[in-house]
Design a protein around this motif. Structure first.
Motif, PDB file in Angstrom:
ATOM      1  N   LEU A   5      -5.170  63.514  65.026  1.00  0.00           N
ATOM      2  CA  LEU A   5      -5.929  62.438  65.538  1.00  0.00           C
ATOM      3  C   LEU A   5      -5.507  61.126  65.106  1.00  0.00           C
ATOM      4  N   SER A 214      -8.183  54.617  69.964  1.00  0.00           N
ATOM      5  CA  SER A 214      -8.477  56.259  69.634  1.00  0.00           C
ATOM      6  C   SER A 214      -7.359  57.000  70.078  1.00  0.00           C
ATOM      7  N   TYR A 217      -9.130  62.078  70.869  1.00  0.00           N
ATOM      8  CA  TYR A 217     -10.306  62.475  71.145  1.00  0.00           C
ATOM      9  C   TYR A 217     -10.603  62.356  72.730  1.00  0.00           C
ATOM     10  N   ASP A 218     -11.657  63.358  73.224  1.00  0.00           N
ATOM     11  CA  ASP A 218     -11.702  63.588  74.414  1.00  0.00           C
ATOM     12  C   ASP A 218     -13.296  63.515  74.888  1.00  0.00           C
ATOM     13  N   GLU A 222     -17.180  61.509  69.977  1.00  0.00           N
ATOM     14  CA  GLU A 222     -16.172  61.466  68.980  1.00  0.00           C
ATOM     15  C   GLU A 222     -15.396  60.129  68.937  1.00  0.00           C
ATOM     16  N   VAL A 223     -15.037  59.639  69.855  1.00  0.00           N
ATOM     17  CA  VAL A 223     -14.394  58.250  69.845  1.00  0.00           C
ATOM     18  C   VAL A 223     -15.377  57.395  69.149  1.00  0.00           C
ATOM     19  N   GLN A 226     -15.766  58.295  65.218  1.00  0.00           N
ATOM     20  CA  GLN A 226     -14.567  58.032  64.412  1.00  0.00           C
ATOM     21  C   GLN A 226     -14.385  56.550  63.982  1.00  0.00           C
TER      22      GLN A 226
END
Length: 276
Positions: A5, A214, A217-218, A222-223, A226
């Motif tokens: 990632l 980013s 990430y899906d 989470e995006v 991070q």
């Protein structure tokens, strides 16, 4: 091959080396940051911590006439209205793009409230590994130390106005997704050598602002987590973009990526420059 990632940001300076050594931290078993918990063996396998780099464009001046006047395609007012209605570039994940913008604005408008999100994220750590049941685990470089530092930052951060959706910035972000997604490339430069400032100017916008990217990430949460925690980035450049004074607009585009499965580009802008 172990999946990875990745995230990147455009800001003021180039961030620390992608090859900086990792350091492991003990897991605080009760999750409260007191250091009184036990150390757990980190489960495997885990994807390595995402690398990043950074640079930026200033908020003053004008784009050269040769890349400005006859390349303007949409007006600011139409762009904002269309983006707010859910318009997105062809081939992009419009729903995820909208969710990323909404999640970012949720965090900006209520930094103290977003601490609960980070505390929930913190509880997933075992040593320097983020354990995600049913999904690939993520190996960070700083462990919970970066999360705790982000929580402390949010306690000090004043609420900020939401970023207005902007079509030109969304199209600019979409251009980068359309370019990099099929090729599997990463970074802020396109296959034609264009950087953020050139891409937005060719879309008719002011080439001043910033960019976060980013990869991998899906989900919108989470995006944003991070980018906010910014593990292994000494100057926390992605976080600076999230809360930079002067940014009033943003365009988001997400889509498939040949190597990392998903990518999301967030392009930021200052107030439009008034032209005579």
């Amino acid at each position: 091959m172990t999946p990875r990632l990745v995230l990147l940001a455009v800001l003021a300076v180039v961030a620390s080396s992608l090859d900086a050594p990792a350091r492991a931290l003990a897991w605080d078993g009760d999750g409260d940051g007191s250091g009184g918990g036990r150390t757990a063996t980190a489960p495997a396998p885990a994807a390595p911590a995402p690398p990043a780099h950074a640079a930026s464009s200033p908020p003053s001046g004008e784009a050269p006439a040769t890349i400005r006047a006859d390349l303007r395609r949409e007006t600011w007012s139409n762009g904002m209205a269309m983006a707010a209605a859910g318009y997105g570039p062809a081939g992009g994940d419009a729903q995820l793009s909208r969710e990323v913008l909404a999640e970012m604005n949720l965090m900006r408008s209520d930094p103290l409230g977003y601490i609960a999100v980070l505390q929930e994220y913190r509880a997933q750590f075992r040593g320097d590994i983020v354990v995600r049941p049913g999904r690939i685990n993520i190996q960070t470089r700083e462990g919970v130390a970066a999360v705790d530092e982000a929580i402390a930052f949010l306690r000090r951060q004043k609420p900020m106005d939401p970023l207005e959706p902007d079509l030109i910035l969304a199209l600019t972000a979409g251009d980068h997704v359309a370019d990099q997604g099929p090729s599997g490339f990463i970074g802020h430069y396109g296959s034609d050598g264009w950087d953020f400032a050139t891409r937005v100017a060719r879309r008719g916008g002011d080439p001043y602002g910033g960019e976060n990217i980013s990869y991998g990430y899906d989900t919108a949460r989470e995006v944003i987590i991070q980018l906010l925690v910014d593990d292994n980035i000494a100057d926390r450049g992605h976080r600076v973009n999230l809360f930079r004074d002067g940014y009033v607009r943003a365009g988001v585009s997400c889509g498939p990526h040949a190597v990392f499965n998903h990518m999301c580009v967030i392009d930021y802008g200052y107030a439009p420059i008034k032209r005579r």
